[in-house]
Motif scaffolding. Structure first.
Motif, PDB file in Angstrom:
ATOM      1  N   LYS A  22       1.884   9.308  -5.979  1.00 18.41           N
ATOM      2  CA  LYS A  22       2.157  10.712  -5.662  1.00 18.41           C
ATOM      3  C   LYS A  22       3.483  11.185  -6.264  1.00 18.41           C
ATOM      4  O   LYS A  22       3.972  12.257  -5.921  1.00 18.41           O
ATOM      5  N   GLU A  44      -7.652   2.277   7.779  1.00 16.26           N
ATOM      6  CA  GLU A  44      -9.035   2.123   7.287  1.00 16.26           C
ATOM      7  C   GLU A  44      -9.160   0.937   6.338  1.00 16.26           C
ATOM      8  O   GLU A  44     -10.137   0.205   6.368  1.00 16.26           O
ATOM      9  N   LYS A  45      -8.152   0.745   5.488  1.00 17.06           N
ATOM     10  CA  LYS A  45      -8.256  -0.314   4.491  1.00 17.06           C
ATOM     11  C   LYS A  45      -8.007  -1.708   5.071  1.00 17.06           C
ATOM     12  O   LYS A  45      -8.716  -2.652   4.755  1.00 17.06           O
ATOM     13  N   TYR A  46      -6.995  -1.831   5.917  1.00 19.12           N
ATOM     14  CA  TYR A  46      -6.604  -3.179   6.357  1.00 19.12           C
ATOM     15  C   TYR A  46      -7.009  -3.494   7.791  1.00 19.12           C
ATOM     16  O   TYR A  46      -6.952  -4.650   8.198  1.00 19.12           O
ATOM     17  N   HIS A  66       0.726   4.022  -2.896  1.00 17.80           N
ATOM     18  CA  HIS A  66       0.329   5.375  -2.506  1.00 17.80           C
ATOM     19  C   HIS A  66       1.418   6.383  -2.886  1.00 17.80           C
ATOM     20  O   HIS A  66       1.138   7.406  -3.525  1.00 17.80           O
ATOM     21  N   GLU A 106       0.286  11.393   7.715  1.00 18.37           N
ATOM     22  CA  GLU A 106      -0.942  11.156   8.458  1.00 18.37           C
ATOM     23  C   GLU A 106      -1.980  10.490   7.546  1.00 18.37           C
ATOM     24  O   GLU A 106      -2.605   9.498   7.902  1.00 18.37           O
ATOM     25  N   GLN A 107      -2.101  11.035   6.358  1.00 18.15           N
ATOM     26  CA  GLN A 107      -3.046  10.505   5.380  1.00 18.15           C
ATOM     27  C   GLN A 107      -2.735   9.043   5.035  1.00 18.15           C
ATOM     28  O   GLN A 107      -3.627   8.198   4.972  1.00 18.15           O
ATOM     29  N   LEU A 108      -1.461   8.760   4.871  1.00 15.13           N
ATOM     30  CA  LEU A 108      -1.048   7.401   4.521  1.00 15.13           C
ATOM     31  C   LEU A 108      -1.362   6.438   5.672  1.00 15.13           C
ATOM     32  O   LEU A 108      -1.887   5.336   5.460  1.00 15.13           O
ATOM     33  N   HIS A 116       0.836  -1.207   0.000  1.00 12.26           N
ATOM     34  CA  HIS A 116       0.000   0.000   0.000  1.00 12.26           C
ATOM     35  C   HIS A 116       0.875   1.263   0.000  1.00 12.26           C
ATOM     36  O   HIS A 116       0.602   2.217  -0.729  1.00 12.26           O
ATOM     37  N   ILE A 136      -3.650   6.807   7.979  1.00  6.91           N
ATOM     38  CA  ILE A 136      -5.110   6.662   8.103  1.00  6.91           C
ATOM     39  C   ILE A 136      -5.617   5.676   7.050  1.00  6.91           C
ATOM     40  O   ILE A 136      -6.410   4.774   7.349  1.00  6.91           O
ATOM     41  N   GLU A 137      -5.133   5.833   5.824  1.00  7.48           N
ATOM     42  CA  GLU A 137      -5.547   4.914   4.752  1.00  7.48           C
ATOM     43  C   GLU A 137      -5.235   3.466   5.086  1.00  7.48           C
ATOM     44  O   GLU A 137      -6.058   2.586   4.876  1.00  7.48           O
ATOM     45  N   ILE A 138      -4.030   3.236   5.613  1.00  7.88           N
ATOM     46  CA  ILE A 138      -3.620   1.856   5.949  1.00  7.88           C
ATOM     47  C   ILE A 138      -4.564   1.285   7.007  1.00  7.88           C
ATOM     48  O   ILE A 138      -5.045   0.164   6.888  1.00  7.88           O
TER      49      ILE A 138
END
Ligand code: ASP
Length: 472
Positions: free
Chosen positions: A155, A257-259, A151, A249-251, A147, A253-255
């Motif tokens: 970018k 939320e997704k996993y 990601h 922070e965004q990365l 991920h 949060i994504e990790i």
């Protein structure tokens, strides 16, 4: 016949298929034999009845043998259906067995290894890694890493490998040295981090770099540390503390939320606490701000910002201390804008605040970084404050100063302790559970039996001699 993965078997009901698998459990019941088979995708039950020639082979099978099984995918009779497990509604009626490899009885039961001595687990890591727990840990680690790759790739980050055979970079620990055969008396150092290379890549115009980087630090054995560990290392040009914090922070949060959808992040945006406040309120710089420390699904991230740039060296603690001051994180951080003049004039050094930020999760430091000094003169001043003579600076940091003088953009970055992050996400008690081949707490690998003594000829080749062997 083509192999079918165990997880896909339910799509092949009433068909004759072949699986390749390990024998997970073998139960011999006279006229019948029952098995659980396991491949990387899951488990399935198999049964032999009414086929004497197959039963004969089946009775020889033992746990951890490797087999090719041909069978018919049957629906289980209604009262035998187990809705709690994958494939609980089917079983394989075995029609042929080929033994691909036999296995010695494992050193421990793979069902539950929580009570097994860690040394024994690590010595037999090949079977220890077969457990569901370890497979899951390693699989989740892979997912998190891929991920990150996707990601950051999207970018515009370049994933760039930096050397392992390098020169000392100050991160506050001892280096592992690799003696040079071709240059007697010289040695490479293994990287404590890719710090100097990633800064160089910024001077080289890549602007956005990351690496899943292996780092080596020869530290005294304490706490939950590994001599080699993995960082998610990142650097950006023309950036700011704000931009780096937001991107990371965004990365994260994504990790989550997704996993880890079952987990809850306590506060978004992640709270920011100054170093001074953290020390005053929590007595450390990796505060555990969880509202409920009993909740295994609570993730309380926070940033700790405004670290002092320098602290007094404690010679009693560190025989290598060279002068009055040492760096708090690394010697390449830039002070906050308002403190740059103080640094230039070497005034009031203890009060200089660096553009240094750490990220903490549930009381653990999981990352840290800074905006770097991109001005060669200022970098020299920092090194002078740290007690390096100009001569030493010219020998040890000439490359850094030339690099900064070559047209180096302002830049900054961060590195995460990836093992520790995955440990916390997986709810594991130590990082060894999320590293495929870790060292023990004593810094040894019981499977490979390293570190190992080296034959005299090999030392000779390196022009080295062992003064005195440690007595056992
Ligand atoms: N090189 C630093 C470390 O290993 C991280 C960074 O400042 O990017 O802690």
């Amino acid at each position: 016949m083509n192999r079918i993965m165990i997880k896909d078997l339910s799509g092949h009901k009433a068909e004759t298929v072949t699986i390749n698998a390990w024998v997970d459990v073998a139960r011999n019941q006279g006229k019948m034999a029952f098995f659980d088979f396991r491949d990387v995708s899951g488990k399935v039950q198999g049964v032999v009845f009414g086929k004497p020639e197959v039963l004969e082979v089946a009775k020889t099978l033992r746990p951890e043998w490797v087999v090719a099984i041909e069978g018919v995918v049957n629906e289980r009779p209604e009262k035998m259906v187990n809705t709690d497990v994958v494939n609980g509604d089917i079983e394989l009626e075995i029609t042929a067995i080929v033994v691909l490899n036999t296995a010695e009885t494992p050193a421990f039961e793979l069902e539950d290894t929580s009570g097994v001595n860690e040394e024994v687990r690590l010595k037999n890591r090949f079977v220890d890694l077969r457990t569901e727990r370890m497979h899951n840990n390693i699989a989740m680690r892979c997912k998190v890493i891929s991920h990150i790759r996707n990601h950051l790739g999207e970018k515009g980050f370049f994933e760039i490998e930096t050397p392992l055979l390098t020169k000392s970079t100050p991160e506050g620990a001892r280096d592992y040295l690799v003696p040079s055969r071709l240059y007697p008396g010289s040695a490479y150092a293994l990287p404590q981090s890719p710090q100097q290379y990633k800064q160089t890549l910024m001077a080289s115009g890549f602007e956005k770099y990351f690496q899943i980087a292996r780092c080596m630090r020869d530290e005294d054995l304490r706490g939950d540390r590994q001599p080699e560990f993995t960082q998610m290392d990142l650097e950006m040009s023309f950036t700011s503390e704000e931009e780096i914090i937001n991107l990371n922070e965004q990365l994260l949060i994504e990790i989550v939320e997704k996993y880890y959808p079952e987990k809850r992040i306590q506060e978004v945006p992640f709270p920011r606490i100054t170093y001074a406040d953290a020390m005053e309120k929590y007595g450390n710089d990796r505060p555990d701000i969880r509202e409920d420390k009993e909740d295994p699904n609570l993730l309380a991230f926070c940033w700790v910002v405004d670290f002092p740039g320098f602290e007094r060296t404690d010679k009693s603690d560190d025989p290598q201390a060279t002068g009055e001051w040492t760096f708090t994180h690394n010697p390449f951080s830039l002070p906050k804008e308002s403190d740059i003049e103080k640094l230039r004039n070497k005034e009031d050094i203890g009060s200089i605040i660096a553009s240094q930020y750490d990220i903490a999760l549930n009381g653990y430091e999981i990352g840290g970084g800074s905006i770097r000094c991109h001005d060669a003169q200022l970098q020299r001043t920092i090194l002078q404050i740290l007690g390096h003579s100009d001569e030493k600076i010219d020998t040890n940091f000439d490359h850094m100063l030339r690099m900064l003088n070559s047209g180096c953009p302002p830049h900054g970055g961060i590195a995460w302790g990836l093992d520790r992050l995955v440990m916390l996400l997986q709810g594991e008690p130590n990082i060894r559970e999320v590293i495929p081949f870790p060292k023990t707490r004593e810094g040894r690998d019981p499977m490979m039996d390293s570190p190992a003594t080296v034959p005299t000829e090999q030392w000779n080749e390196l022009n080295l001699e062992v003064k005195e062997k440690k007595k056992d």
